[in-house]
Design a protein around this motif. Sequence first.
Motif, PDB file in Angstrom:
ATOM      1  N   LEU A 259      56.549  31.760  11.645  1.00 22.37           N
ATOM      2  CA  LEU A 259      55.233  31.198  11.924  1.00 22.37           C
ATOM      3  C   LEU A 259      54.334  32.277  12.534  1.00 22.37           C
ATOM      4  CD1 LEU A 259      54.060  28.176  11.878  1.00 22.37           C
ATOM      5  CD2 LEU A 259      54.242  28.333  14.356  1.00 22.37           C
ATOM      6  N   VAL A 260      53.060  32.269  12.145  1.00 18.07           N
ATOM      7  CA  VAL A 260      52.082  33.143  12.801  1.00 18.07           C
ATOM      8  C   VAL A 260      51.181  32.257  13.653  1.00 18.07           C
ATOM      9  CG1 VAL A 260      50.165  34.766  12.485  1.00 18.07           C
ATOM     10  CG2 VAL A 260      52.060  34.735  10.839  1.00 18.07           C
ATOM     11  N   LYS A 261      51.000  32.656  14.906  1.00 19.20           N
ATOM     12  CA  LYS A 261      49.985  32.003  15.752  1.00 19.20           C
ATOM     13  C   LYS A 261      48.848  33.012  15.888  1.00 19.20           C
ATOM     14  CE  LYS A 261      53.215  29.558  18.776  1.00 19.20           C
ATOM     15  NZ  LYS A 261      53.679  29.432  20.157  1.00 19.20           N
ATOM     16  N   TYR A 262      47.618  32.584  15.653  1.00 23.82           N
ATOM     17  CA  TYR A 262      46.512  33.544  15.743  1.00 23.82           C
ATOM     18  C   TYR A 262      45.256  32.871  16.277  1.00 23.82           C
ATOM     19  CZ  TYR A 262      45.054  31.602  11.189  1.00 23.82           C
ATOM     20  OH  TYR A 262      44.672  30.769  10.169  1.00 23.82           O
ATOM     21  N   TRP A 263      44.399  33.684  16.853  1.00 22.82           N
ATOM     22  CA  TRP A 263      43.193  33.154  17.486  1.00 22.82           C
ATOM     23  C   TRP A 263      42.151  34.258  17.554  1.00 22.82           C
ATOM     24  CZ3 TRP A 263      47.994  33.975  19.525  1.00 22.82           C
ATOM     25  CH2 TRP A 263      48.112  35.008  20.449  1.00 22.82           C
ATOM     26  N   LEU A 264      40.905  33.850  17.537  1.00 28.33           N
ATOM     27  CA  LEU A 264      39.833  34.829  17.718  1.00 28.33           C
ATOM     28  C   LEU A 264      39.930  35.373  19.131  1.00 28.33           C
ATOM     29  CD1 LEU A 264      36.754  33.152  16.033  1.00 28.33           C
ATOM     30  CD2 LEU A 264      37.504  35.499  15.637  1.00 28.33           C
ATOM     31  N   LYS A 265      39.820  36.662  19.259  1.00 26.01           N
ATOM     32  CA  LYS A 265      39.948  37.273  20.581  1.00 26.01           C
ATOM     33  C   LYS A 265      38.951  36.632  21.551  1.00 26.01           C
ATOM     34  CE  LYS A 265      40.402  41.661  22.819  1.00 26.01           C
ATOM     35  NZ  LYS A 265      40.174  43.071  22.818  1.00 26.01           N
ATOM     36  N   SER A 266      39.396  36.374  22.708  1.00 30.70           N
ATOM     37  CA  SER A 266      38.622  35.736  23.779  1.00 30.70           C
ATOM     38  C   SER A 266      38.280  34.267  23.501  1.00 30.70           C
ATOM     39  CB  SER A 266      37.358  36.537  24.130  1.00 30.70           C
ATOM     40  OG  SER A 266      36.424  36.454  23.077  1.00 30.70           O
ATOM     41  N   LYS A 267      38.880  33.675  22.491  1.00 32.63           N
ATOM     42  CA  LYS A 267      38.766  32.218  22.282  1.00 32.63           C
ATOM     43  C   LYS A 267      40.154  31.617  22.525  1.00 32.63           C
ATOM     44  CE  LYS A 267      34.471  31.827  20.836  1.00 32.63           C
ATOM     45  NZ  LYS A 267      33.982  32.389  19.607  1.00 32.63           N
ATOM     46  N   THR A 268      40.179  30.328  22.790  1.00 37.30           N
ATOM     47  CA  THR A 268      41.476  29.724  23.113  1.00 37.30           C
ATOM     48  C   THR A 268      42.074  28.912  21.965  1.00 37.30           C
ATOM     49  OG1 THR A 268      40.248  27.921  24.096  1.00 37.30           O
ATOM     50  CG2 THR A 268      41.152  29.583  25.609  1.00 37.30           C
ATOM     51  N   ASP A 269      41.252  28.577  20.956  1.00 34.30           N
ATOM     52  CA  ASP A 269      41.781  27.771  19.838  1.00 34.30           C
ATOM     53  C   ASP A 269      42.807  28.564  19.045  1.00 34.30           C
ATOM     54  OD1 ASP A 269      40.204  25.752  20.519  1.00 34.30           O
ATOM     55  OD2 ASP A 269      38.728  25.996  18.905  1.00 34.30           O
ATOM     56  N   THR A 270      44.037  28.099  19.066  1.00 32.94           N
ATOM     57  CA  THR A 270      45.082  28.800  18.330  1.00 32.94           C
ATOM     58  C   THR A 270      45.342  28.118  16.990  1.00 32.94           C
ATOM     59  OG1 THR A 270      46.117  29.513  20.349  1.00 32.94           O
ATOM     60  CG2 THR A 270      47.502  29.532  18.402  1.00 32.94           C
ATOM     61  N   LEU A 271      45.372  28.919  15.950  1.00 27.59           N
ATOM     62  CA  LEU A 271      45.706  28.418  14.614  1.00 27.59           C
ATOM     63  C   LEU A 271      47.110  28.875  14.273  1.00 27.59           C
ATOM     64  CD1 LEU A 271      42.329  29.575  13.158  1.00 27.59           C
ATOM     65  CD2 LEU A 271      43.031  27.169  13.247  1.00 27.59           C
ATOM     66  N   THR A 272      47.732  28.184  13.342  1.00 33.09           N
ATOM     67  CA  THR A 272      49.066  28.623  12.912  1.00 33.09           C
ATOM     68  C   THR A 272      49.137  28.622  11.396  1.00 33.09           C
ATOM     69  OG1 THR A 272      49.932  26.375  12.929  1.00 33.09           O
ATOM     70  CG2 THR A 272      50.268  27.678  14.928  1.00 33.09           C
ATOM     71  N   VAL A 273      49.982  29.473  10.881  1.00 29.31           N
ATOM     72  CA  VAL A 273      50.277  29.435   9.446  1.00 29.31           C
ATOM     73  C   VAL A 273      51.754  29.747   9.255  1.00 29.31           C
ATOM     74  CG1 VAL A 273      49.523  31.830   9.051  1.00 29.31           C
ATOM     75  CG2 VAL A 273      49.577  30.230   7.145  1.00 29.31           C
ATOM     76  N   GLU A 274      52.381  28.955   8.390  1.00 28.43           N
ATOM     77  CA  GLU A 274      53.810  29.155   8.126  1.00 28.43           C
ATOM     78  C   GLU A 274      54.009  30.314   7.158  1.00 28.43           C
ATOM     79  OE1 GLU A 274      55.946  25.692   6.889  1.00 28.43           O
ATOM     80  OE2 GLU A 274      55.234  24.579   8.649  1.00 28.43           O
TER      81      GLU A 274
END
Length: 594
Positions: A259-274
């Motif tokens: 799994l990848v967890k990623y987010w725009l730097k300095s934002k807190t919303d985390t997205l994921t992609v399998e």
Amino acid sequence: MTQQFKGLLIFSFLLLFNSCIELPKENKNLTVKNVMDDVITRLYKEVPPEKYNTIDDDYMLNFLSEQEKSVLATKYQYFKVNVPVTVSLMRDVNQPTIPFWLKDSGFKKTAEIVKNEEYQYDVWQKDFEAGWVNLGINGFDMHRTVYFISVGPKNSGDELKITEVYPEKYSREIMEKEAFTYHDWSDLEITEFPKELEGQVLFTTVRGRAREAHVKGAFRKTKFPSSNTPDQILLTWSKDPVNSIDIQWRTDMTIEDGLVKYWLKSKTDTLTVEAGKIVSEDRMLYNDRYIRRFTANLSQLIGASTYEYMVGSKESNVWSNVRNFKTEEKDQNKFSFIWFGDTHKDAKWGEMLQVANKRHKETAFYSIAGDIVSTGLYRSDWDEFFGVAKDVFSYKPLMPVLGNHDRQDGLGTRMYYEIFSLPKNGPEDVHPESTYAFKYGNALFLMIDSTHPNEAQTEWIEEKLKSTDAKWKFVMFHFPPYNFEEPYLDIQEEWCGIFDTYHVDMVMSGHIHYYMRSKPINNGIVVQSFKDGTIYTVSIGTTGNHNDIGEEPYAEKRYKDGQFYQHMAIENNSLKYTVYNKEGVIVDELTIEK
Ligand SMILES: [Fe+2]
Ligand SMILES: [Fe+2]
């Protein structure tokens, strides 16, 4: 006859019948590969690593079951013939050990010889009735000059038909002068052979077949074994660098999901992609035979942004530390990238990469012009490559092309495809991800696999150059059309005219381990202005291996030894090309204004 005796007779007959019929039937489903897979698994269980290098032919013949021996003696190469034939088997005189099955199966050494430009072969012969012809392995050593065969009817006048050939992928040619035998060395031509073989069916092969039962001295250990923590984290682009990125990594076999967890730097919303996963095997890598590789495609990203990410396993809750990448700013006219000639997983190249990465923080991505590693199907080589590259490519994408060393003796380049997720937009008849195009900023990059036939790619190259609106056109492939040692006249003929027509700015290559930058060339002739010609470059990420690099009248700058990297900075109509050596000294530079 008593009932009891009758019963015994029937039972004996059934046993005999079974031993005649059932064993070959069982063998039918067995291949050299799956026998060797099992044998190696058993060796790993029963033999301690310090003994691996003592394994020789005698050891193997004791270790193998009769059934395994029978498969290795019959299933390496087989086919059916419609009439009686004589099979001639050409065996390199320099192979120390005769394949264990050869004499036992009835082959006899003749006084004849076959020669090509490099090797001499004994001719062994055996007659076969119409039906199956079965032949065994080349040996437990890795004698790359593997045997090859020619087949002719025993009775002149018979019309020979050969069917059900295994392996079917290697073509059958005619035995004659200048015939070739190895697809991975097709320039190697037969120069001498017995007259009686003339016109026979010549079975071609590849030198990689020497590895099918390779055990003697074959065991390898990786310096960088996998673990449950993701490593070899790698960024590439298979789609648009403005809004997507691909992330790849590996783990050991205990990890089942990615799994990848990623987010725009300095934002807190985390997205994921399998991530998709595969198992990658290197049978002879005794301390890390199987690993998992994961690939995730991130899309719908926002351009000109920095994202942070981590990769890992949700089920096992093991994660990498946080890395980051930048998406491309749409239509930007200012960016830079760095490319290397052959890197050959050289530790000194790795050191240069670290320095370059610190020196040029703005670099958008990296490229390597092939020969990334030295033996493309050894995962230990790729482990070293990632080991010395450290984390650089988990922050900046790597967009490579293949070299001859990333393939292996005609066996292809499975590991390269397993590792790199690249655009699948190449020519139809070429393996996807092998030749591809991508655009970054105002530049088009044609990344070509020159180990594939040239002609299969020409139309695609022309189409890509014709249809682009890019200001800068760069082409990268491994074999340099212009070089001091063996100019690739076929490439000059096939592609360079197209580069002239559509004005490619620079061709970037490797392969010949030295540095060369040409003056602008058009139609094979040096021209005055960069506006009228293409620059051909050859560079090396590893060290050079030539004492004398002859003369090249078309060259502007040459060095017989490396190591170098090329920094390419583009700003609108201007390209600043700067070549650094390992010590950080500028050894070549050039500015082109459009
Ligand atoms: Fe090389
Ligand atoms: Fe090469």
